[in-house]
Structure formats: structure tokens, C-alpha cells
Design an enzyme around this catalytic site. Structure first.
Site: not given
Ligand SMILES: *Cc1c(COP(=O)(O)O)cnc(C)c1O
Length: 406
Positions: A145, A230, A259
Site C-alpha cells: 500500500f 516507504d 503521516k
Molecule cells: C498512508 C500511506 C501512504 C499514503 O499516504 P497518504 O497521505 O494517504 O497519501 C503511502 N504509503 C504508506 C505505507 C502508507 O501507510
């Protein structure tokens, strides 16, 4: 403890009339937050065991973060990157120091940070590695994700995230998560990067086998491929370290952060990493109207200051060990996974779905979110206390007992 009955709350009625149903929220209408607790419009208090998917690692309205935001609101909020502002350079210095990196590219949302990393990796591939024009490929993991934009869902394997949103961006190769041999086999001379979550949050807090990240690091180094981690969800304290890769002694070439970087106040994301890689971007090639604005930078610096002491990382390790040990003792769960203060538990399907558990938890004053049917993800703010972790697990146990009685 009573929760709002669906359809009876005027806010829920408004949401149904004017909103778009791209979420299916629990029937709770929140109006106040403080630390690890939120309060609904009827004055009912809930322990927040989701913490905005880790955007609220420091809890609701942490005084150091709201103070930084208030002060900045009274001086300068936005300039656009056409000019320098007096907050962004300090934020870039602070985030580089915190993460042990050389350069910081500020953006706003997580998906934008991932898009930025994809662009940087491709440009690095053409300009430095010497990949043929248009041929660059990026290897990603199954179950990933990385956000919701069209390029990012192009390399998702979740039909809910993808179906009916094509045509998709080409140039991605997906291999099973946690399988270093499969990853090795997918690397070609055209591969510019491997993009991975060190722990897959949305997939249900999936922790890869020991040695996996180290193996990926060795393979990418041998093949002249960038490792992009990520850490939008796993980073900034949640896993019990500043970066989740610190736990395995691995250094990525680029990290995406988001985040918690915005302190639960404003969206702040960034790509951080090697200067020689991020340095491939030239003026005008990439940017964002709001990226690196003074308000975001002030809050981001305050977040870096909170993490600089190591206190939150230590809390995540200690409270996380307690949460994990207590969850493992609960009957009615078929799996408990986790790292730091971050757990994914699978509910025995004979008892109910993840959604059933989350609805029942809300009725008993704990807010959490299910993912992929049977899994419930628990990520309380890192300001939660030992006793509040007990409240969370005791409530979880009571809900499982209720549901198994039928
Ligand atoms: C939440 C998340 C995203 C996307 O972040 P947004 O601010 O919602 O665009 C990307 N990668 C990971 C691992 C995430 O948990």
C-alpha cells in the site's frame, strides 16, 4: 457507554446527503481530541487505538505541536516555492539530522511523496545509471500500500484499489513480499529501484522474515539499484525506532515519510535520502504549491524535536512489548503480528469479522479499524500509558468474549 445509532445523528445524515461514499466510517461522530482520547458529540469518550493510521503518533493536540502551529499561524503560512521562507531550511536540516540523511524534498501527502520517489528514481536511472530512455522499471511487493493516485494504484494488487481505475502506469514489476529470491530474479539492467514497506501496515502489519531487508539491500547494492523504503506508516517512532529499517541495520537510498510528520495538524510528507540521488532534480521539473510551506515546516520541525530525544521510540518498544504479550494471551485470535506499538490481529472467523469487532469495540469505548476482512490493526498514539494499553486489551478481550457467546 453508548455509541451513536446509525442514521440518527444530524452529522451522519449530512454526510449521507452531501458526502461521497469513498469511506465506510463507524457510526461515531467525534468533536474533540486530547492525547490518546477522543470525545463524540454526545460527550462519550473513546480510546483512540487507530491514531489516524499513525498520523497521530504524538496523540491529539500535543502541546508542543499546537504551540508551533499557533506561533506560525501568526507570522507566515504560505509563500509558494517561488521564494525562500525562513522555516523550510531549518525543517530540512532537522529532518535530515533525525533520519541520518543528506537531503529532504518536501511534499504534502504520502502518495505525493511516493510519486516523487518514483520520478526521482526514474530520472536517476536515465541520468546516472544510464538506462535506455523510457525503459526504467521499479520492483514492488505484493500486498503493498503506497497511496491512492493513479500511478500508485497501478502497482497495487488490491482489486478494490485498482478495479475500474485503469489504464495504469507501466514500468512496475511485482514480486511476493518477504521473498528475497523472487526479488533477485526480478532485477534486470533496466531496474532503477526496489520500492518496499519495511513492514506492510495496510496489509495487516505484516513483518517480513528476519534477514529479508538485509538481503534486499545486498541485492540492490550488487545490481546498482536504488532501495526506496516507504516509511510513511512505519517510520517516525511507530516501530520502536526513528526508521523501521534501523531495527535491521539497513539504510535505504531514499525514504518516503508522511503521516506523523505533520503532527496530526497539517499534511506534511517528504522524500529523504542521498544527495546524489535527490540531486538529479533540476529547477522546474518537480514541485508542489503547498510543499514546504512555513506552517508545515514549523510543525515538521516540532515533530523532529519530539523524536530527537528517543523517548517516543522507547515508549513504542516498551508499550509495544506489553501490548503484544497481552494480545497473545487472548483467546479467539488466530494470529498476532507486530513491531513496536503496532499490532495486526486476525480474528477467528467463527467469532466474527474485523468489522464486527471494531463496531463492538466502539460500543465499549475503543476506536480501531479493520483491514482485509479478519484483521484488526492497533496503533494507539505513542503517548498512551501502560494502563491505557491494558484498557485497550481488556476491552478487546471483552468484545471477543461477547461475540463468541453470539
Ligand atoms: C498512508 C500511506 C501512504 C499514503 O499516504 P497518504 O497521505 O494517504 O497519501 C503511502 N504509503 C504508506 C505505507 C502508507 O501507510
Amino acid at each position: 457507554m453508548t455509541a451513536v445509532v446509525p442514521g440518527t445523528d444530524p452529522q451522519i445524515a449530512l454526510a449521507e446527503e452531501f458526502g461521497v461514499r469513498n469511506y465506510a466510517p463507524l457510526p461515531v461522530v467525534l468533536s474533540h481530541g486530547d492525547g490518546a482520547w477522543v470525545t463524540d458529540v454526545d460527550g462519550v469518550r473513546y480510546l483512540d487505538a487507530l491514531a489516524g493510521y499513525s498520523a497521530l503518533n504524538f496523540g491529539h493536540r500535543h502541546p508542543a505541536l499546537t504551540a508551533a502551529a499557533h506561533a506560525q499561524l501568526d507570522t507566515l503560512t504560505l509563500t509558494a516555492r517561488a521564494f525562500h521562507n525562513d522555516r523550510l531550511p531549518a525543517f530540512q536540516r532537522d529532518l535530515a539530522a533525525l533520519t541520518g540523511t543528506e537531503a529532504v524534498l518536501p511534499m504534502n501527502t504520502g502518495a505525493e511523496a511516493v510519486e516523487s520517489a518514483v520520478k526521482v528514481a526514474r530520472a536517476w536511472g536515465y541520468r546516472v545509471k544510464g538506462v535506455r530512455p523510457g525503459a526504467a522499471r521499479i520492483v514492488v511487493a505484493g500486498g503493498n500500500f503506497h497511496g491512492r493516485t493513479t500511478t500508485v494504484v497501478s502497482f497495487s494488487d488490491d482489486p478494490v484499489a485498482r478495479d475500474d481505475f485503469g489504464p495504469f502506469t507501466p514500468g512496475f514489476d511485482r514480486v511476493p513480499y518477504g521473498d528475497a529470491d523472487a526479488l533477485a530474479a526480478a532485477l534486470t539492467d533496466d531496474t532503477v529501484a526496489v520500492l518496499l514497506e519495511p513492514v506492510q501496515g495496510e496489509a495487516g502489519v505484516l513483518v517480513p522474515p528476519p534477514g529479508y531487508l538485509r538481503a534486499v539491500r545486498e541485492l540492490t547494492e550488487q545490481r546498482g539499484v536504488l532501495l526506496v523504503c516507504d516509511e510513511i506508516q512505519s517510520g517516525l517512532g511507530r516501530a520502536g525506532a526513528t526508521l523501521c529499517t534501523d531495527l535491521s541495520g539497513v539504510r535505504a537510498d531514499l525514504y518516503t515519510l508522511g503521516k506523523a510528520l505533520g503532527g496530526g495538524i497539517v499534511p506534511v510528507s517528504a522524500v529523504v535520502g542521498r544527495r546524489d540521488v535527490l540531486g538529479v532534480l533540476r529547477p522546474g521539473e518537480h514541485g508542489s504549491t503547498f510543499g514546504g510551506n512555513p506552517l508545515a515546516a514549523a510543525v515538521g520541525s516540532a515533530v523532529c524535536a519530539l523524536l530527537a530525544t528517543g523517548e517516543y521510540q522507547a515508549r513504542a518498544r516498551e508499550l509495544g512489548a506489553h501490548l503484544d504479550a497481552r494480545l497473545r494471551a487472548l483467546p479467539g485470535l488466530t494470529a498476532v503480528r507486530g513491531v513496536g506499538l503496532w499490532s495486526g490481529v486476525d480474528v477467528d472467523p467463527r467469532i466474527g469479522t474485523g468489522r464486527d469487532v471494531c463496531v463492538a469495540l466502539a460500543r465499549r469505548g475503543v476506536l480501531a479499524k479493520e483491514t482485509h476482512g479478519v484483521t484488526v490493526r492497533l496503533s494507539p498514539p505513542l503517548v498512551v500509558t501502560h494502563d491505557e494499553v491494558d484498557v485497550l486489551v481488556d476491552t478487546f478481550g471483552a468484545v471477543l468474549a461477547d461475540l463468541s457467546r453470539g
